[in-house]
Write an enzyme that holds these catalytic residues in place. Structure first.
Site, PDB file in Angstrom:
ATOM      1  N   SER A 131       1.035  -0.921  -0.127  1.00 45.16           N
ATOM      2  CA  SER A 131       0.125   0.058   0.057  1.00 45.16           C
ATOM      3  C   SER A 131       0.916   1.304  -0.082  1.00 45.16           C
ATOM      4  O   SER A 131       0.141   2.233  -1.031  1.00 45.16           O
ATOM      5  CB  SER A 131      -0.996  -0.111   1.412  1.00 45.16           C
ATOM      6  OG  SER A 131      -0.004   0.297   2.565  1.00 45.16           O
ATOM      7  N   ASP A 176       8.885  -3.370  -5.280  1.00 42.09           N
ATOM      8  CA  ASP A 176       7.241  -3.203  -5.002  1.00 42.09           C
ATOM      9  C   ASP A 176       7.031  -1.844  -5.754  1.00 42.09           C
ATOM     10  O   ASP A 176       6.194  -2.008  -6.627  1.00 42.09           O
ATOM     11  CB  ASP A 176       6.553  -2.492  -3.388  1.00 42.09           C
ATOM     12  CG  ASP A 176       6.979  -3.772  -2.522  1.00 42.09           C
ATOM     13  OD1 ASP A 176       7.879  -4.619  -3.040  1.00 42.09           O
ATOM     14  OD2 ASP A 176       7.630  -3.555  -1.328  1.00 42.09           O
TER      15      ASP A 176
HETATM   16  C1  GLA Z   1       9.115  -5.779   1.039  1.00 43.51           C
HETATM   17  C2  GLA Z   1       9.889  -5.059   0.495  1.00 43.51           C
HETATM   18  C3  GLA Z   1       9.984  -5.445  -0.915  1.00 43.51           C
HETATM   19  C4  GLA Z   1      10.890  -6.474  -0.933  1.00 43.51           C
HETATM   20  C5  GLA Z   1      10.070  -7.654  -0.367  1.00 43.51           C
HETATM   21  C6  GLA Z   1      10.833  -9.022  -0.009  1.00 43.51           C
HETATM   22  O1  GLA Z   1       7.973  -6.021   0.911  1.00 43.51           O
HETATM   23  O2  GLA Z   1       9.641  -3.503   0.728  1.00 43.51           O
HETATM   24  O3  GLA Z   1      11.649  -4.151  -1.619  1.00 43.51           O
HETATM   25  O4  GLA Z   1      12.355  -6.816  -0.320  1.00 43.51           O
HETATM   26  O5  GLA Z   1       9.875  -7.215   0.963  1.00 43.51           O
HETATM   27  O6  GLA Z   1      11.130  -9.743  -1.202  1.00 43.51           O
END
Ligand code: GLA
Length: 386
Positions: A131, A176
């Site tokens: 989010s 993300d």
């Molecule tokens: C979170 C972080 C990402 C990644 C994941 C694990 O979502 O924001 O950058 O490291 O954990 O894959």
């Protein structure tokens, strides 16, 4: 809700709060990651897809240096910040994400000033569905347009990641934000976190009689709490000891001979990262061969690695995976950073309801709060919608 309906609703909200029309409306989605967890900050590979749930943002540029922020999910108040005075750590709650993006753009030397913003997000918070990245990316694409910055999609993702790292204080990787800006409908995104090269991988779940369930355990995860940073530091220490730029540079075939050279506490971390990168490649091969159902065993294998080697699962995510697989899911695993959050389960379409019920029943029997169930449909990335 269709993009047109979402845009009209957020425009109306903007008008109520800010008193006139916005210049436009932008949307940036949350994500699930199919496979490739805790690989991004090791320069490795991941395979996320965007969700239909998105942060929708109406924006209008201001010339007086003020950033005025309002959220339909907030407490009804408008937060007013002076852009020139933005500083890491100085902005409370959700406002640190939009403020962080504006700060990060200015840190890059870009001539951006204030704006009126109104947000309405359908991405559940604290569920491991990104989010905060969705919100950052919505602000980044909106600013890119209203200030005519001409930044590329990977550059926008880097700005959003920098806002989260340096302004909000969360040491996340880039997956993300890349998922939110680069995904396209009907595809998963094969991401190389080193070069930021991406490949759109067709993912036709419906055509293969499949559905991807998202089971939100409602255990709130918090990546700022130190555990994530400690794992990241462990990986960097291991790469340093091995004389490698990053664990991405360790090939699977070298793993057995390499592990014996490492301190015992780093062995499971390295094993997870190397085997997980290999699982991403295997998943992409299966999808290219038109066999999305073959993702199932890879998901469950990935979960075992996150549970036993990386140790980022929790009793609720483990139970959701077990109950889903026992009820007929082809495979399941936690998605995102872990320590709670959501599980994804790949299921034959006809079994979706019974798998969701089985997980809900197992949670009730264990005394856990009922999970929330969503469906992941591969959706478009950040864009202007109105
Ligand atoms: C979170 C972080 C990402 C990644 C994941 C694990 O979502 O924001 O950058 O490291 O954990 O894959």
């Amino acid at each position: 809700m269709t993009p047109a309906a979402a845009s009209a609703a957020v425009r109306a909200g903007f008008r109520r709060v800010h008193g006139s029309d916005p210049e436009g409306v932008w949307a940036a989605p949350g994500r699930v990651n199919l496979i490739g967890e805790h690989t991004d900050y090791n320069d490795g590979f991941a395979l996320p897809m965007a969700l239909p749930q998105a942060a929708v943002l109406a924006a209008r540029r201001r010339e007086d240096g003020l950033l005025r922020l309002h959220s339909a999910q907030g407490d009804g108040r408008t937060t007013e910040l002076r852009v020139a005075g933005l500083a890491p750590g100085g902005t409370p709650g959700w406002t640190r994400y939009p403020a962080g993006v504006v700060w990060a753009l200015r840190e890059r030397g870009l001539p951006v000033g204030g704006a009126d913003l109104h947000l309405d997000s359908s991405v559940p918070t604290g569920a491991g569905l990104s989010s905060s990245a969705a919100l950052e990316c919505a602000v980044a694409v909106a600013y890119n347009d209203v200030y005519g910055l001409g930044l590329s999609r990977p550059e926008l993702a880097r700005v959003a990641q920098y806002a989260e790292n340096a302004y909000a204080g969360v040491p996340c990787g880039v997956m993300d934000q890349m998922a939110s800006v680069c995904c396209t409908g009907g595809h998963a995104l094969h991401l190389d976190s080193r070069s930021l090269e991406v490949r759109q991988v067709p993912l036709d779940l419906t055509g293969h009689g499949l559905r991807l369930l998202v089971l939100d355990t409602r255990v709130k995860h918090d990546l700022a709490d130190g555990a994530y940073a400690a794992l990241r530091a462990g990986c960097e220490r291991a790469a340093g000891l091995l004389g490698l730029p990053a664990l991405r540079d360790l090939a699977g075939a070298e793993l057995p001979a390499t592990l014996v050279r490492l301190p015992a506490d780093l062995v499971p971390l390295v094993r997870h990262v190397v085997t997980e990168n290999a699982r991403v490649e295997r998943a992409v091969e299966r999808l290219a061969a038109g066999e999305p159902e073959a993702l199932g065993p890879l998901l469950t294998e990935g979960h075992a690695s996150l549970r036993d080697d990386y140790r980022v699962s929790c009793p609720e995510t483990d139970l959701a995976v077990e109950a889903a697989v026992a009820a007929g899911a082809l495979g399941a695993r936690m998605t995102g950073g872990g320590f709670g959050g959501s599980v994804i389960a790949l299921v034959p379409a006809g079994d979706a309801a019974s798998v969701a019920r089985a997980v809900t029943d197992a949670f009730a029997a264990a005394g856990f709060a009922a999970p929330a169930v969503l469906e992941a449909v591969p959706s478009p990335g950040a864009r202007r919608i109105g």
